[in-house]
Design a protein around this motif. Sequence first.
Motif, PDB file in Angstrom:
ATOM      1  N   ARG A  72       8.898   6.670 -13.343  1.00  0.00           N
ATOM      2  CA  ARG A  72      10.212   7.179 -13.742  1.00  0.00           C
ATOM      3  C   ARG A  72      10.861   7.874 -12.547  1.00  0.00           C
ATOM      4  NH1 ARG A  72       8.715   9.375 -17.873  1.00  0.00           N
ATOM      5  NH2 ARG A  72       9.598   7.984 -19.445  1.00  0.00           N
ATOM      6  N   VAL A  73      12.181   7.689 -12.434  1.00  0.00           N
ATOM      7  CA  VAL A  73      12.955   8.343 -11.384  1.00  0.00           C
ATOM      8  C   VAL A  73      13.705   9.515 -12.009  1.00  0.00           C
ATOM      9  CG1 VAL A  73      14.731   8.075  -9.621  1.00  0.00           C
ATOM     10  CG2 VAL A  73      13.252   6.137 -10.200  1.00  0.00           C
ATOM     11  N   GLY A  74      13.502  10.726 -11.501  1.00  0.00           N
ATOM     12  CA  GLY A  74      14.228  11.885 -12.001  1.00  0.00           C
ATOM     13  C   GLY A  74      15.698  11.823 -11.622  1.00  0.00           C
ATOM     14  N   SER A  75      16.537  12.504 -12.403  1.00  0.00           N
ATOM     15  CA  SER A  75      17.986  12.409 -12.179  1.00  0.00           C
ATOM     16  C   SER A  75      18.395  12.947 -10.811  1.00  0.00           C
ATOM     17  CB  SER A  75      18.731  13.154 -13.288  1.00  0.00           C
ATOM     18  OG  SER A  75      18.310  14.517 -13.348  1.00  0.00           O
ATOM     19  N   ALA A  76      17.795  14.061 -10.407  1.00  0.00           N
ATOM     20  CA  ALA A  76      18.156  14.618  -9.092  1.00  0.00           C
ATOM     21  C   ALA A  76      17.721  13.683  -7.969  1.00  0.00           C
ATOM     22  CB  ALA A  76      17.516  15.997  -8.917  1.00  0.00           C
ATOM     23  N   VAL A  77      16.529  13.107  -8.122  1.00  0.00           N
ATOM     24  CA  VAL A  77      16.039  12.170  -7.107  1.00  0.00           C
ATOM     25  C   VAL A  77      16.924  10.931  -7.066  1.00  0.00           C
ATOM     26  CG1 VAL A  77      14.076  10.776  -6.363  1.00  0.00           C
ATOM     27  CG2 VAL A  77      13.691  13.035  -7.367  1.00  0.00           C
ATOM     28  N   ARG A  78      17.343  10.450  -8.242  1.00  0.00           N
ATOM     29  CA  ARG A  78      18.190   9.250  -8.272  1.00  0.00           C
ATOM     30  C   ARG A  78      19.493   9.485  -7.514  1.00  0.00           C
ATOM     31  NH1 ARG A  78      18.062   4.806 -11.462  1.00  0.00           N
ATOM     32  NH2 ARG A  78      16.550   5.779 -12.886  1.00  0.00           N
ATOM     33  N   GLU A  79      20.098  10.633  -7.704  1.00  0.00           N
ATOM     34  CA  GLU A  79      21.336  10.924  -6.981  1.00  0.00           C
ATOM     35  C   GLU A  79      21.103  10.933  -5.471  1.00  0.00           C
ATOM     36  OE1 GLU A  79      24.423  11.112  -8.130  1.00  0.00           O
ATOM     37  OE2 GLU A  79      23.551  10.512 -10.056  1.00  0.00           O
ATOM     38  N   HIS A  80      19.968  11.470  -5.053  1.00  0.00           N
ATOM     39  CA  HIS A  80      19.656  11.490  -3.620  1.00  0.00           C
ATOM     40  C   HIS A  80      19.412  10.071  -3.111  1.00  0.00           C
ATOM     41  CE1 HIS A  80      17.193  12.238   0.045  1.00  0.00           C
ATOM     42  NE2 HIS A  80      18.044  13.244   0.197  1.00  0.00           N
ATOM     43  N   MET A  81      18.712   9.254  -3.907  1.00  0.00           N
ATOM     44  CA  MET A  81      18.479   7.856  -3.528  1.00  0.00           C
ATOM     45  C   MET A  81      19.812   7.131  -3.303  1.00  0.00           C
ATOM     46  SD  MET A  81      15.526   6.799  -6.267  1.00  0.00           S
ATOM     47  CE  MET A  81      13.771   7.115  -5.986  1.00  0.00           C
ATOM     48  N   ALA A 116      22.718   8.412  -2.623  1.00  0.00           N
ATOM     49  CA  ALA A 116      23.406   8.945  -1.443  1.00  0.00           C
ATOM     50  C   ALA A 116      22.817   8.361  -0.164  1.00  0.00           C
ATOM     51  CB  ALA A 116      23.302  10.475  -1.434  1.00  0.00           C
ATOM     52  N   ARG A 117      21.489   8.233  -0.114  1.00  0.00           N
ATOM     53  CA  ARG A 117      20.850   7.624   1.067  1.00  0.00           C
ATOM     54  C   ARG A 117      21.272   6.155   1.205  1.00  0.00           C
ATOM     55  NH1 ARG A 117      19.870  11.309   4.483  1.00  0.00           N
ATOM     56  NH2 ARG A 117      21.491  12.228   3.195  1.00  0.00           N
ATOM     57  N   ALA A 118      21.331   5.458   0.060  1.00  0.00           N
ATOM     58  CA  ALA A 118      21.727   4.039   0.112  1.00  0.00           C
ATOM     59  C   ALA A 118      23.159   3.901   0.606  1.00  0.00           C
ATOM     60  CB  ALA A 118      21.576   3.410  -1.273  1.00  0.00           C
ATOM     61  N   ALA A 119      24.055   4.764   0.100  1.00  0.00           N
ATOM     62  CA  ALA A 119      25.452   4.703   0.546  1.00  0.00           C
ATOM     63  C   ALA A 119      25.567   4.991   2.039  1.00  0.00           C
ATOM     64  CB  ALA A 119      26.292   5.694  -0.263  1.00  0.00           C
ATOM     65  N   LEU A 120      24.665   5.831   2.553  1.00  0.00           N
ATOM     66  CA  LEU A 120      24.716   6.212   3.959  1.00  0.00           C
ATOM     67  C   LEU A 120      24.140   5.129   4.870  1.00  0.00           C
ATOM     68  CD1 LEU A 120      25.330   8.510   6.004  1.00  0.00           C
ATOM     69  CD2 LEU A 120      22.993   9.344   5.587  1.00  0.00           C
ATOM     70  N   HIS A 121      23.095   4.449   4.427  1.00  0.00           N
ATOM     71  CA  HIS A 121      22.344   3.559   5.309  1.00  0.00           C
ATOM     72  C   HIS A 121      22.554   2.067   5.033  1.00  0.00           C
ATOM     73  CE1 HIS A 121      20.043   6.739   7.271  1.00  0.00           C
ATOM     74  NE2 HIS A 121      19.889   7.309   6.083  1.00  0.00           N
ATOM     75  N   ASP A 122      23.000   1.685   3.843  1.00  0.00           N
ATOM     76  CA  ASP A 122      23.091   0.263   3.473  1.00  0.00           C
ATOM     77  C   ASP A 122      24.537  -0.128   3.236  1.00  0.00           C
ATOM     78  OD1 ASP A 122      20.227  -0.017   3.413  1.00  0.00           O
ATOM     79  OD2 ASP A 122      20.250   1.022   1.479  1.00  0.00           O
ATOM     80  N   SER A 123      24.880  -1.333   3.645  1.00  0.00           N
ATOM     81  CA  SER A 123      26.244  -1.807   3.432  1.00  0.00           C
ATOM     82  C   SER A 123      26.488  -2.074   1.952  1.00  0.00           C
ATOM     83  CB  SER A 123      26.475  -3.098   4.227  1.00  0.00           C
ATOM     84  OG  SER A 123      25.717  -4.167   3.658  1.00  0.00           O
ATOM     85  N   ALA A 124      27.766  -2.187   1.595  1.00  0.00           N
ATOM     86  CA  ALA A 124      28.116  -2.478   0.205  1.00  0.00           C
ATOM     87  C   ALA A 124      27.523  -3.817  -0.216  1.00  0.00           C
ATOM     88  CB  ALA A 124      29.635  -2.488   0.036  1.00  0.00           C
ATOM     89  N   ASP A 125      27.545  -4.814   0.677  1.00  0.00           N
ATOM     90  CA  ASP A 125      26.969  -6.121   0.350  1.00  0.00           C
ATOM     91  C   ASP A 125      25.460  -6.008   0.098  1.00  0.00           C
ATOM     92  OD1 ASP A 125      29.395  -7.356   0.504  1.00  0.00           O
ATOM     93  OD2 ASP A 125      29.094  -8.162   2.524  1.00  0.00           O
ATOM     94  N   ASP A 126      24.785  -5.216   0.915  1.00  0.00           N
ATOM     95  CA  ASP A 126      23.342  -5.050   0.725  1.00  0.00           C
ATOM     96  C   ASP A 126      23.044  -4.346  -0.605  1.00  0.00           C
ATOM     97  OD1 ASP A 126      22.729  -6.314   3.077  1.00  0.00           O
ATOM     98  OD2 ASP A 126      22.538  -4.465   4.246  1.00  0.00           O
ATOM     99  N   ARG A 127      23.844  -3.354  -0.945  1.00  0.00           N
ATOM    100  CA  ARG A 127      23.633  -2.649  -2.216  1.00  0.00           C
ATOM    101  C   ARG A 127      23.902  -3.581  -3.398  1.00  0.00           C
ATOM    102  NH1 ARG A 127      26.706   1.242   0.545  1.00  0.00           N
ATOM    103  NH2 ARG A 127      28.423   1.101  -0.961  1.00  0.00           N
ATOM    104  N   ASP A 128      24.941  -4.385  -3.270  1.00  0.00           N
ATOM    105  CA  ASP A 128      25.240  -5.347  -4.347  1.00  0.00           C
ATOM    106  C   ASP A 128      24.118  -6.370  -4.484  1.00  0.00           C
ATOM    107  OD1 ASP A 128      27.631  -4.059  -4.771  1.00  0.00           O
ATOM    108  OD2 ASP A 128      28.845  -5.528  -3.683  1.00  0.00           O
ATOM    109  N   SER A 129      23.519  -6.764  -3.378  1.00  0.00           N
ATOM    110  CA  SER A 129      22.443  -7.746  -3.422  1.00  0.00           C
ATOM    111  C   SER A 129      21.224  -7.212  -4.169  1.00  0.00           C
ATOM    112  CB  SER A 129      22.049  -8.161  -2.003  1.00  0.00           C
ATOM    113  OG  SER A 129      23.111  -8.844  -1.366  1.00  0.00           O
ATOM    114  N   VAL A 130      20.942  -5.928  -4.013  1.00  0.00           N
ATOM    115  CA  VAL A 130      19.818  -5.318  -4.736  1.00  0.00           C
ATOM    116  C   VAL A 130      20.039  -5.448  -6.242  1.00  0.00           C
ATOM    117  CG1 VAL A 130      18.719  -3.110  -5.277  1.00  0.00           C
ATOM    118  CG2 VAL A 130      19.145  -3.743  -2.896  1.00  0.00           C
ATOM    119  N   VAL A 131      21.235  -5.112  -6.689  1.00  0.00           N
ATOM    120  CA  VAL A 131      21.533  -5.187  -8.123  1.00  0.00           C
ATOM    121  C   VAL A 131      21.510  -6.637  -8.602  1.00  0.00           C
ATOM    122  CG1 VAL A 131      23.262  -4.693  -9.896  1.00  0.00           C
ATOM    123  CG2 VAL A 131      22.855  -3.049  -8.050  1.00  0.00           C
ATOM    124  N   ARG A 132      22.053  -7.536  -7.793  1.00  0.00           N
ATOM    125  CA  ARG A 132      22.047  -8.952  -8.185  1.00  0.00           C
ATOM    126  C   ARG A 132      20.626  -9.472  -8.329  1.00  0.00           C
ATOM    127  NH1 ARG A 132      23.826 -11.030  -3.902  1.00  0.00           N
ATOM    128  NH2 ARG A 132      21.871 -11.961  -3.221  1.00  0.00           N
TER     129      ARG A 132
END
Length: 422
Positions: free
Chosen positions: A76-85, A87-103
């Motif tokens: 399980r991912v805690g809510s505070a940890v999820r928000e940090h995750m 934020a790190r993704a927004a900082l380090h990964d492109s929008a296309d890369d983030r969309d690919s994870v969800v896809r």
Amino acid sequence: MAITTGLTESYDSLEASAQYVYRSLGLLPVDLVDPDMVAAVCRLEWGEADWLLEVLADEQLLEPCESAPDQPVRYRVGSAVREHMRARAALHDSADDRDSVVRRLCEWMLAIATQAQQRLTPAQGTLRRTLPPPADTPAVFDDDPGAMAWLEAHEHDLLGVLQAAVAAGLDEVAWQLVDAFWPWFLRRHPYALWVKAHEIGLAAARRAGNAAAVRQMLLSGAIGLSSAGRLTDAIGWYTQALDASRADGDVRDEGQALLGLGSCHHNAGRPQQARPLLNQAITLWEACGYPRGVALATIVLGEITLAEDPGLAVDLFARARTMLLAAEDPYDATRALVLQGHAHALAGDADGGVRELESALAALTDAGSTLWRARALEYLGQAHSGRGETAAARECYQQAADLYGSIRPADAERVRALAGDL
């Protein structure tokens, strides 16, 4: 700020692959994660995904959850940890890369759910067989109980994943995922999820312009509405499906809509309106060579006949069961056996009825059915009561009420009253 600082320090101490998994987990619209999911989403080997999840848990970035001995550990991912995750993704990964994870999550869920559907309800998956198969994804179960366990484990993920698929423009994936969860809807009757998922699937199919998928969502969604007692809404969905089927010239779907409408009228206590619709469905399906459909309509005709002539109902249920076994549909054949046993008991053959009901109950228990186990137990209670076996009848009624309680509280109270009257 102290929490964020601590999480950042823990994140910075991770190696690159663990950091990538950490960032990716924050993007997933699910409550729990496991190695199978993470391997697919992050494009890792299973062993590496398993190890990296352990690493994150050791750093107290994930919370291990209890799991069955034969199931992989879930986290399980805690809510505070999820928000940090995130934020790190927004900082380090492109929008296309983030969309690919969800896809990749959506496509993985579809692939595994399709495997479950093909194993558990192959007779239902007629539309699925006309589509290209999902990506070649390793199975995460090798038997029917494993398939049901996987669906159960991901029941609470379904709506979030559907909404993510729609947001990503994956409408074809969305309605197919709803369709692939059919075994879970059929056997466990989670009515609120059933209806909401089909509302999402229907809208997605319409946006995709897929007429066959629209009919499929209308028909299977209407079954959920009817089962939940929302007969007026169900009739509306079935009527839309009937009109669309006739406009598209799809005889099988036309018959399914007629069967659904007939069932709704039967459930509403209108047998005179139900019978013509059911007979129309049978005529259409006999002409186009769909014996499974004929059998399903025959079951409903048998239920209508039950109050008037239990002996004739026995024959109808037996005929339907034979056709369903020939069509390799053991689940619906077992439903017919439940009703056949009940009809035998009402016709005066209590011993034969009890044998058939006990046989059906065993099969339904293996299949993980909730509603039909409850019905079989209720009918067993009636049969035992008719034989003067009060203690056995009371036990059956109590077990039936417990099962009804999770899906149909009114039926649970009705059956508890039967037990109390003994």
